[in-house]
Write a protein that holds these residues in place. Structure first.
Motif, PDB file in Angstrom:
ATOM      1  N   LYS A  59      51.446  57.467  64.846  1.00  0.00           N
ATOM      2  CA  LYS A  59      52.584  56.813  64.570  1.00  0.00           C
ATOM      3  C   LYS A  59      53.089  56.361  65.778  1.00  0.00           C
ATOM      4  N   LYS A  60      53.242  57.019  66.836  1.00  0.00           N
ATOM      5  CA  LYS A  60      53.877  56.654  68.008  1.00  0.00           C
ATOM      6  C   LYS A  60      53.039  55.491  68.830  1.00  0.00           C
ATOM      7  N   LEU A  61      51.944  55.198  68.312  1.00  0.00           N
ATOM      8  CA  LEU A  61      51.011  54.279  68.901  1.00  0.00           C
ATOM      9  C   LEU A  61      51.053  52.882  68.006  1.00  0.00           C
ATOM     10  N   SER A  62      51.752  51.989  68.820  1.00  0.00           N
ATOM     11  CA  SER A  62      51.615  50.508  67.950  1.00  0.00           C
ATOM     12  C   SER A  62      50.666  49.658  68.924  1.00  0.00           C
ATOM     13  N   LEU A  63      49.598  49.216  68.053  1.00  0.00           N
ATOM     14  CA  LEU A  63      48.603  48.182  68.900  1.00  0.00           C
ATOM     15  C   LEU A  63      48.946  46.750  68.654  1.00  0.00           C
ATOM     16  N   LYS A  64      48.515  45.965  69.800  1.00  0.00           N
ATOM     17  CA  LYS A  64      48.608  44.713  69.539  1.00  0.00           C
ATOM     18  C   LYS A  64      47.252  43.996  69.867  1.00  0.00           C
ATOM     19  N   PRO A  65      47.203  42.795  69.233  1.00  0.00           N
ATOM     20  CA  PRO A  65      45.669  42.208  69.166  1.00  0.00           C
ATOM     21  C   PRO A  65      45.401  42.041  70.705  1.00  0.00           C
ATOM     22  N   GLY A  66      44.065  42.343  71.144  1.00  0.00           N
ATOM     23  CA  GLY A  66      43.353  42.286  71.922  1.00  0.00           C
ATOM     24  C   GLY A  66      43.631  43.643  72.802  1.00  0.00           C
ATOM     25  N   ASP A  67      44.416  44.574  72.446  1.00  0.00           N
ATOM     26  CA  ASP A  67      44.348  45.975  73.140  1.00  0.00           C
ATOM     27  C   ASP A  67      42.857  46.626  72.877  1.00  0.00           C
ATOM     28  N   CYS A  68      42.725  47.546  73.952  1.00  0.00           N
ATOM     29  CA  CYS A  68      41.589  48.176  73.789  1.00  0.00           C
ATOM     30  C   CYS A  68      41.875  49.524  73.726  1.00  0.00           C
ATOM     31  N   VAL A  69      41.188  50.493  72.839  1.00  0.00           N
ATOM     32  CA  VAL A  69      41.485  51.987  72.406  1.00  0.00           C
ATOM     33  C   VAL A  69      40.110  52.662  72.437  1.00  0.00           C
ATOM     34  N   LEU A  70      40.363  53.817  72.552  1.00  0.00           N
ATOM     35  CA  LEU A  70      39.513  54.758  72.396  1.00  0.00           C
ATOM     36  C   LEU A  70      39.222  55.278  71.127  1.00  0.00           C
ATOM     37  N   ILE A 101      41.990  57.356  68.944  1.00  0.00           N
ATOM     38  CA  ILE A 101      42.226  58.663  69.731  1.00  0.00           C
ATOM     39  C   ILE A 101      43.556  58.112  70.738  1.00  0.00           C
ATOM     40  N   ARG A 102      43.386  57.273  71.262  1.00  0.00           N
ATOM     41  CA  ARG A 102      44.380  56.815  72.361  1.00  0.00           C
ATOM     42  C   ARG A 102      44.171  55.294  72.652  1.00  0.00           C
ATOM     43  N   LEU A 103      45.164  54.764  73.502  1.00  0.00           N
ATOM     44  CA  LEU A 103      45.013  53.587  74.038  1.00  0.00           C
ATOM     45  C   LEU A 103      44.452  53.695  75.225  1.00  0.00           C
ATOM     46  N   ALA A 104      43.462  52.598  75.283  1.00  0.00           N
ATOM     47  CA  ALA A 104      42.367  52.779  76.799  1.00  0.00           C
ATOM     48  C   ALA A 104      43.522  52.626  78.070  1.00  0.00           C
ATOM     49  N   SER A 105      43.325  53.382  79.016  1.00  0.00           N
ATOM     50  CA  SER A 105      43.781  53.199  80.336  1.00  0.00           C
ATOM     51  C   SER A 105      43.038  52.143  81.151  1.00  0.00           C
ATOM     52  N   GLN A 106      43.824  52.134  82.380  1.00  0.00           N
ATOM     53  CA  GLN A 106      43.129  51.199  83.140  1.00  0.00           C
ATOM     54  C   GLN A 106      41.732  51.909  83.851  1.00  0.00           C
ATOM     55  N   LYS A 107      41.952  53.454  83.892  1.00  0.00           N
ATOM     56  CA  LYS A 107      40.688  54.102  84.463  1.00  0.00           C
ATOM     57  C   LYS A 107      39.489  53.947  83.400  1.00  0.00           C
ATOM     58  N   ASP A 108      39.875  53.809  82.107  1.00  0.00           N
ATOM     59  CA  ASP A 108      38.718  53.866  81.089  1.00  0.00           C
ATOM     60  C   ASP A 108      38.287  52.293  81.119  1.00  0.00           C
ATOM     61  N   LEU A 109      39.112  51.422  81.397  1.00  0.00           N
ATOM     62  CA  LEU A 109      38.511  49.681  81.543  1.00  0.00           C
ATOM     63  C   LEU A 109      37.642  49.701  82.821  1.00  0.00           C
ATOM     64  N   ASP A 110      38.035  50.256  83.862  1.00  0.00           N
ATOM     65  CA  ASP A 110      37.260  50.465  85.256  1.00  0.00           C
ATOM     66  C   ASP A 110      35.906  51.001  84.856  1.00  0.00           C
TER      67      ASP A 110
END
Length: 321
Positions: A59-70, A101-110
């Motif tokens: 519930k605390k996570l709202s995703l936008k189109p284009g967001d990367c998630v785990l 699980i969660r929104l992807a962090s910059q570390k995940d993307l790298d």
């Protein structure tokens, strides 16, 4: 039967049957019954395999189109890209849903970029090991999972392959979990992509979420030429679009008389010679030699028999020479 069809022989029929999908991960749609899907329901995509995943989010996570998630996938924990929300999902079961699980962090993307750079070298190692063991395997794609130490090798082969010794060698090189997945020609096209005979990107690669089952019956119902070169895709199987459009033809034909139907009209006996679902026109041939094209809206069925509305005879009617 329409003269659009070409003459079939037993050999032709057997050849056409080979175009039907008998391998890969084809999907006939899921039955969700009266299940009410949660809202918002996100539609995500695994870019490396062009597969779609439906997921909910905390519930605390709202995703936008284009967001990367785990999120958890059938291969393991990995990244997926959000395509947006789905108001009316079709062809999925409640058991298909997963939770982000969660929104992807910059570390995940790298980390994902680093792993992608290693996939080329991993492919070379795979081919070397395959050659060493003398296995008939064609490598399609390599992918390292971001959420856990695991590498996927997608390959195709005409036969079942005993790759146990190959896996041992690969584990010794990569020091992580190895998963080899044998896929069919349709799955191969979905992963690699390309342009279809229509000039547009493969539907299986950029549009469809699952690989629909396709049959020769669908081509016949759509009055298409039963020429394998015209109704098959680059994968060598029947075109996916035959399945997408099949329901439209099925529904339309309930409102249009089938070919061969006879009825009396304008003081003459007529026979339906062809039906064009796309234009909504029906061609009828009279015993007096007239050939007319009539709008399908003028036909109705009563008591198990088709009839044509004779009011405004010239309305929606074209004389064919």
């Amino acid at each position: 039967m329409s003269d659009i069809f070409e003459t079939e022989t037993d050999d032709d029929e057997a050849e056409l049957r080979e175009l039907e999908d008998s391998d890969g991960e084809s999907y006939d749609g899921g039955d969700s019954g009266n299940y009410v899907f949660p809202h918002p329901l996100y539609r995500l995509k695994l870019d490396y395999s062009s597969e779609a995943v439906y997921a909910t989010a905390p519930k605390k996570l709202s995703l936008k189109p284009g967001d990367c998630v785990l999120l958890p996938t059938r291969y393991g924990s990995d990244l997926a890209r959000n395509l947006g929300t789905s108001e009316h999902p079709v062809g999925i079961r409640p058991s298909d849903l997963v939770e982000v699980i969660r929104l992807a962090s910059q570390k995940d993307l790298d980390h994902a970029c680093e792993l992608a750079a290693q996939e080329v070298d991993a492919g070379k190692v795979f081919r070397e090991k395959v050659k060493k063991h003398g296995l008939a395997m064609k490598l399609i794609a390599v992918h390292f999972l971001v959420g856990e130490p695991k590498v996927l090798f997608f390959f195709s082969s005409d036969n079942r392959v005993d790759f146990r010794e190959l896996v041992k060698d690969l584990v010794g090189v990569f020091k992580m979990r190895i998963e080899l997945r044998q896929i069919g020609v349709r799955d191969e096209s979905r992963i690699t992509g390309g342009l279809g005979i229509c000039g547009r990107p493969f539907c299986c690669h950029c549009i469809s979420e699952k690989l629909p089952s396709v049959s020769i019956k669908m081509a016949k119902e759509q009055n298409l030429s039963l020429n394998s070169a015209k109704i098959s895709g680059q994968c060598g199987r029947l075109l996916c679009c035959l399945s997408y459009e099949s329901k439209v033809y099925e529904d339309a034909k309930h409102t249009m008389p089938p070919e061969g139907t006879r009825f009396f009209y304008d003081e003459t006996s007529f026979r339906v010679s062809s039906v064009n679902v796309i234009t909504g026109m029906v061609q009828i041939t009279g015993e007096d030699g007239r050939v007319l094209e009539v709008n399908a809206s003028r036909f109705s069925r009563s008591g198990g028999r088709w009839k044509i509305d004779e009011r405004d005879k010239k309305s929606g009617e074209t004389v064919k020479s």
